[in-house]
Design a protein around this motif. Structure first.
Motif, PDB file in Angstrom:
ATOM      1  N   LYS A  72      17.416  19.117  93.079  1.00  0.00           N
ATOM      2  CA  LYS A  72      16.754  18.235  92.109  1.00  0.00           C
ATOM      3  C   LYS A  72      17.611  18.054  90.862  1.00  0.00           C
ATOM      4  N   GLY A  73      18.325  19.112  90.482  1.00  0.00           N
ATOM      5  CA  GLY A  73      19.174  19.011  89.298  1.00  0.00           C
ATOM      6  C   GLY A  73      20.246  17.959  89.447  1.00  0.00           C
ATOM      7  N   VAL A  74      20.723  17.755  90.672  1.00  0.00           N
ATOM      8  CA  VAL A  74      21.735  16.728  90.936  1.00  0.00           C
ATOM      9  C   VAL A  74      21.147  15.342  90.714  1.00  0.00           C
ATOM     10  N   ILE A  75      19.962  15.136  91.265  1.00  0.00           N
ATOM     11  CA  ILE A  75      19.289  13.839  91.107  1.00  0.00           C
ATOM     12  C   ILE A  75      19.004  13.566  89.643  1.00  0.00           C
ATOM     13  N   ASP A  76      18.528  14.577  88.930  1.00  0.00           N
ATOM     14  CA  ASP A  76      18.232  14.423  87.502  1.00  0.00           C
ATOM     15  C   ASP A  76      19.490  14.116  86.701  1.00  0.00           C
ATOM     16  N   ALA A  77      20.600  14.771  87.048  1.00  0.00           N
ATOM     17  CA  ALA A  77      21.850  14.571  86.306  1.00  0.00           C
ATOM     18  C   ALA A  77      22.384  13.155  86.506  1.00  0.00           C
ATOM     19  N   VAL A  78      22.304  12.649  87.747  1.00  0.00           N
ATOM     20  CA  VAL A  78      22.747  11.277  88.017  1.00  0.00           C
ATOM     21  C   VAL A  78      21.867  10.288  87.254  1.00  0.00           C
ATOM     22  N   THR A  79      20.565  10.503  87.312  1.00  0.00           N
ATOM     23  CA  THR A  79      19.628   9.607  86.624  1.00  0.00           C
ATOM     24  C   THR A  79      19.872   9.614  85.123  1.00  0.00           C
ATOM     25  N   ASN A  80      20.060  10.795  84.555  1.00  0.00           N
ATOM     26  CA  ASN A  80      20.294  10.909  83.119  1.00  0.00           C
ATOM     27  C   ASN A  80      21.591  10.214  82.713  1.00  0.00           C
ATOM     28  N   ALA A  81      22.610  10.352  83.548  1.00  0.00           N
ATOM     29  CA  ALA A  81      23.881   9.699  83.234  1.00  0.00           C
ATOM     30  C   ALA A  81      23.727   8.188  83.214  1.00  0.00           C
ATOM     31  N   LEU A  82      22.926   7.653  84.125  1.00  0.00           N
ATOM     32  CA  LEU A  82      22.703   6.217  84.172  1.00  0.00           C
ATOM     33  C   LEU A  82      21.816   5.743  83.023  1.00  0.00           C
ATOM     34  N   GLU A  83      20.843   6.563  82.660  1.00  0.00           N
ATOM     35  CA  GLU A  83      19.899   6.159  81.625  1.00  0.00           C
ATOM     36  C   GLU A  83      20.426   6.418  80.214  1.00  0.00           C
ATOM     37  N   ALA A  84      21.084   7.561  80.019  1.00  0.00           N
ATOM     38  CA  ALA A  84      21.441   7.974  78.658  1.00  0.00           C
ATOM     39  C   ALA A  84      22.936   8.005  78.373  1.00  0.00           C
ATOM     40  N   LEU A  85      23.775   7.929  79.414  1.00  0.00           N
ATOM     41  CA  LEU A  85      25.223   8.044  79.201  1.00  0.00           C
ATOM     42  C   LEU A  85      25.969   6.857  79.794  1.00  0.00           C
TER      43      LEU A  85
END
Length: 385
Positions: free
Chosen positions: A15-28
């Motif tokens: 789940k941490g992988v999915i969250d990290a990808v999503t965060n990068a797209l949304e916030a970075l």
């Protein structure tokens, strides 16, 4: 769906992988290394932290010795086609290799008239001895598949690394099936380059891979373009990793890879993952051993392999068996030649191919037992026809 195709890619992703990808797209959603504003610097920090973790995992001298690519194939191409081999030089490799190695080597043979020696053996240990015997003072580069993506056979590297050092040859290891599962350390193990995908044992997303290098080997960059700095130059800069990473890097993917590397620790570390997969593999091998019409290709010793097992079902086409397991049992396996044609030629399995199952850190004994039962039913069904 029960997933037994980890040799192709790991599933499910943490789940941490999915969250990290999503965060990068949304916030970075900024370009790392291309601007001085806060978002760009934050994206660059995520990329650097992943680079740092990968360097620590693989025993690279520093983060700049880790170069990111879309997959292991790109990394292997950079290592092989970018290697400054002399005209008429010699490369030693094995019949265990994936097309990600075989095809670049074939290209070199046609372009530079080099000699390629394919060492062979029925097991990883036999193959390692054949590699050592093939290395000479004329050898420039040695390319080794650390573990077969078909049979799971591990090739011991110690004697190969020692012989390579003795003749001043460069050792490149394809760790596509071992990174994140087997402890690898460039300095300790005498390895010059390691290529691996980010989406298999490292638990990251697809579209990620890397090449780790121990020192400057004079590799020629395969891709030329923007690097975010030294823009006045007409050629690729000499600084690392920029020299080997032209263009915008896959920030969301690399962020996910970083989370995948963290997930290895959450799973207990590389040693714990390997032990779990050994238990799973041993249970599977024990379960099918009593089936006379099932023939495992390669060693049946779980201590000399990773969690990849290929086998034949007498009188059953591997593609047909794979379709039945998929459609009737809801089990994902891999059948065919697995992008490793020389291995299939060596084991004389090119015509029918093989059925391959591969396990990961989330595979359970219950799932393996269900797989064994499905294979038993499959064998019985074809016996009765």
């Amino acid at each position: 769906m029960l997933y037994f195709d980890h040799a192709a890619t790991s599933s499910p992703k943490p789940k941490g992988v999915i969250d990290a990808v999503t965060n990068a797209l949304e916030a970075l959603s900024a370009n790392p290394g291309r601007s001085g504003h806060k978002l760009s610097l934050q994206a660059a920090e995520v990329v650097f932290e992943t680079r740092k973790m990968a360097a620590e995992l693989l025993g690279a001298p520093s983060p700049k010795h880790i170069w990111f690519y879309p997959n292991a194939t790109y990394a292997l191409n950079q290592a092989i086609l970018g290697f400054p081999i002399r005209q008429g030089g010699e490369i030693v490799t094995t019949v265990f290799e994936h097309n990600s190695v075989l095809r670049p080597l074939h290209h070199l043979q046609t372009e530079k008239d080099i000699q390629v020696t394919y060492a062979s053996g029925k097991t990883g240990s036999e193959t390692a001895r054949a590699v050592v015997d093939s290395i000479s003072t004329s050898t420039d580069l040695i390319v080794i598949n650390h573990a077969s993506n078909v049979t799971g056979e591990l090739i011991p590297l110690k004697d190969i690394a020692e012989k390579a050092k003795a003749v001043h040859a460069i050792l490149l290891v394809d760790a596509s099936q071992t990174a994140g599962i087997i402890d690898i350390n460039l300095e300790r193990d005498g390895i010059d380059m390691v290529a691996c995908p980010g989406h298999k044992g490292l638990q990251g997303p697809q579209g990620t891979g890397l090449l780790a290098v121990s020192k400057d080997l004079g590799l020629i960059p395969l891709i030329h373009g923007g690097t975010g700095n030294q823009s006045e130059l007409t050629h690729q800069p000499e600084t690392w990793p920029e020299r080997y990473e032209a263009g915008t890097v896959n920030t969301p993917g690399i962020a996910g890879l970083g989370a995948g590397l963290k997930a290895l620790d959450e799973l207990g570390g590389v040693a714990a993952i390997y032990q779990h997969e050994q238990i799973i593999t041993s249970a599977f091998l024990s379960g099918i051993r009593e089936l006379e019409t099932v023939k495992v290709v390669g060693s049946v010793d779980s201590d000399t392999r990773v969690a990849v097992v290929a086998f034949q079902l007498t009188g059953v086409n591997s593609q047909e068996a794979g379709i039945i397991l998929d459609q009737h049992y809801q089990m994902a396996v891999r059948s065919g030649l697995h992008c490793a044609p020389k291995l299939h030629e060596w084991f004389e399995t090119s015509d029918e191919g093989l059925l391959r199952v591969s396990f990961g850190p989330y595979t359970t004994l219950e799932e393996v037992n269900q797989l064994v039962q499905a294979i038993k039913e499959l064998v019985d069904a074809f016996k009765s026809n």
